[in-house]
Design a protein around this motif. Sequence first.
Motif, short mmCIF file in Angstrom:
data_model
loop_
_atom_site.label_atom_id
_atom_site.label_comp_id
_atom_site.label_asym_id
_atom_site.label_seq_id
_atom_site.Cartn_x
_atom_site.Cartn_y
_atom_site.Cartn_z
N PHE A 1 1.07 -0.93 -0.23
CA PHE A 1 0.44 0.03 -0.32
C PHE A 1 1.11 1.39 0.21
CE2 PHE A 1 -3.04 -3.12 0.90
CZ PHE A 1 -4.58 -2.85 0.62
N LYS B 1 -11.44 -6.24 2.16
CA LYS B 1 -13.44 -6.60 1.91
C LYS B 1 -13.52 -7.00 0.35
CE LYS B 1 -15.26 -3.40 5.39
NZ LYS B 1 -16.59 -3.12 5.49
N ARG C 1 0.48 5.29 -1.80
CA ARG C 1 -0.03 6.89 -2.42
C ARG C 1 1.45 7.30 -3.40
NH1 ARG C 1 -2.61 7.04 2.42
NH2 ARG C 1 -0.66 8.26 3.36
N SER D 1 -2.84 1.73 -4.40
CA SER D 1 -2.89 3.37 -3.82
C SER D 1 -4.38 3.44 -3.16
CB SER D 1 -3.25 4.65 -4.72
OG SER D 1 -3.88 4.14 -6.06
N ASP D 2 -5.65 2.60 -3.43
CA ASP D 2 -7.26 2.38 -2.93
C ASP D 2 -7.29 2.31 -1.22
OD1 ASP D 2 -7.37 2.70 -5.72
OD2 ASP D 2 -8.02 0.45 -5.51
N ASN D 3 -8.09 2.89 -1.08
CA ASN D 3 -8.92 2.84 0.53
C ASN D 3 -8.66 0.84 0.91
OD1 ASN D 3 -10.28 2.35 2.38
ND2 ASN D 3 -11.54 3.66 2.13
N PRO D 4 -7.42 1.44 1.55
CA PRO D 4 -7.65 0.12 2.44
C PRO D 4 -8.10 -0.99 2.64
CG PRO D 4 -5.98 1.58 3.21
CD PRO D 4 -6.94 2.13 2.30
N VAL D 5 -9.97 -0.73 3.38
CA VAL D 5 -10.42 -1.17 4.67
C VAL D 5 -11.36 -1.86 2.94
CG1 VAL D 5 -12.44 -0.80 5.60
CG2 VAL D 5 -10.40 0.10 6.22
N ALA D 6 -11.60 -1.00 2.12
CA ALA D 6 -11.99 -1.36 1.20
C ALA D 6 -11.52 -2.55 0.03
CB ALA D 6 -12.40 0.14 -0.42
N PHE D 7 -10.13 -2.46 0.34
CA PHE D 7 -9.88 -3.49 -0.81
C PHE D 7 -9.59 -4.22 -0.20
CE2 PHE D 7 -6.09 -5.58 -1.67
CZ PHE D 7 -5.20 -5.35 -3.02
N THR E 1 -5.42 1.27 10.32
CA THR E 1 -6.58 2.01 9.43
C THR E 1 -7.25 0.38 8.95
OG1 THR E 1 -5.03 3.41 7.81
CG2 THR E 1 -6.76 2.28 6.66
N LEU E 2 -6.48 -1.03 9.03
CA LEU E 2 -7.22 -1.99 8.85
C LEU E 2 -8.32 -2.83 10.55
CD1 LEU E 2 -5.12 -3.36 6.05
CD2 LEU E 2 -7.75 -2.45 5.90
#
Length: 130
Positions: free
Chosen positions: A31, A55, A33, A47-53, A76-77
Amino acid sequence: MAAVLMGRKTYEVGLKVGVTNPYPSLKPYVFSRTMKASLDENIELVSDNPVAFVKELNKETGKDIWLCGGGALAATLFSEIDEMIVKLNPVVIGSGIPLFSRALDPTNLELADRKIYSNGFMLLHYRVKH
């Protein structure tokens, strides 16, 4: 195949000594940016949202997802973590890096397993009770 998640700073520790893929038996995701390209074709930059990734990754893999280092990424996670394996090495090497880069809500952990080696090295397995 199980996956391993790393933050950029954790990944760069290995890069400094020439290790481009520290976990070749796992599918590695880094991960960042700021990184634009990986030195290893097997490393996928995210580089995306870690939580959404995570999931989405959970839906795909159906297998273990390991988080290796990275206090910022771990904080974050944290809502997605169901087990923590804490490696305790009886060597003082400096001030260290916090497990989590920011304060989290109090969370109970249940010791699920432990292994203590003759040299004092310990692996402590905790279930996270969200």
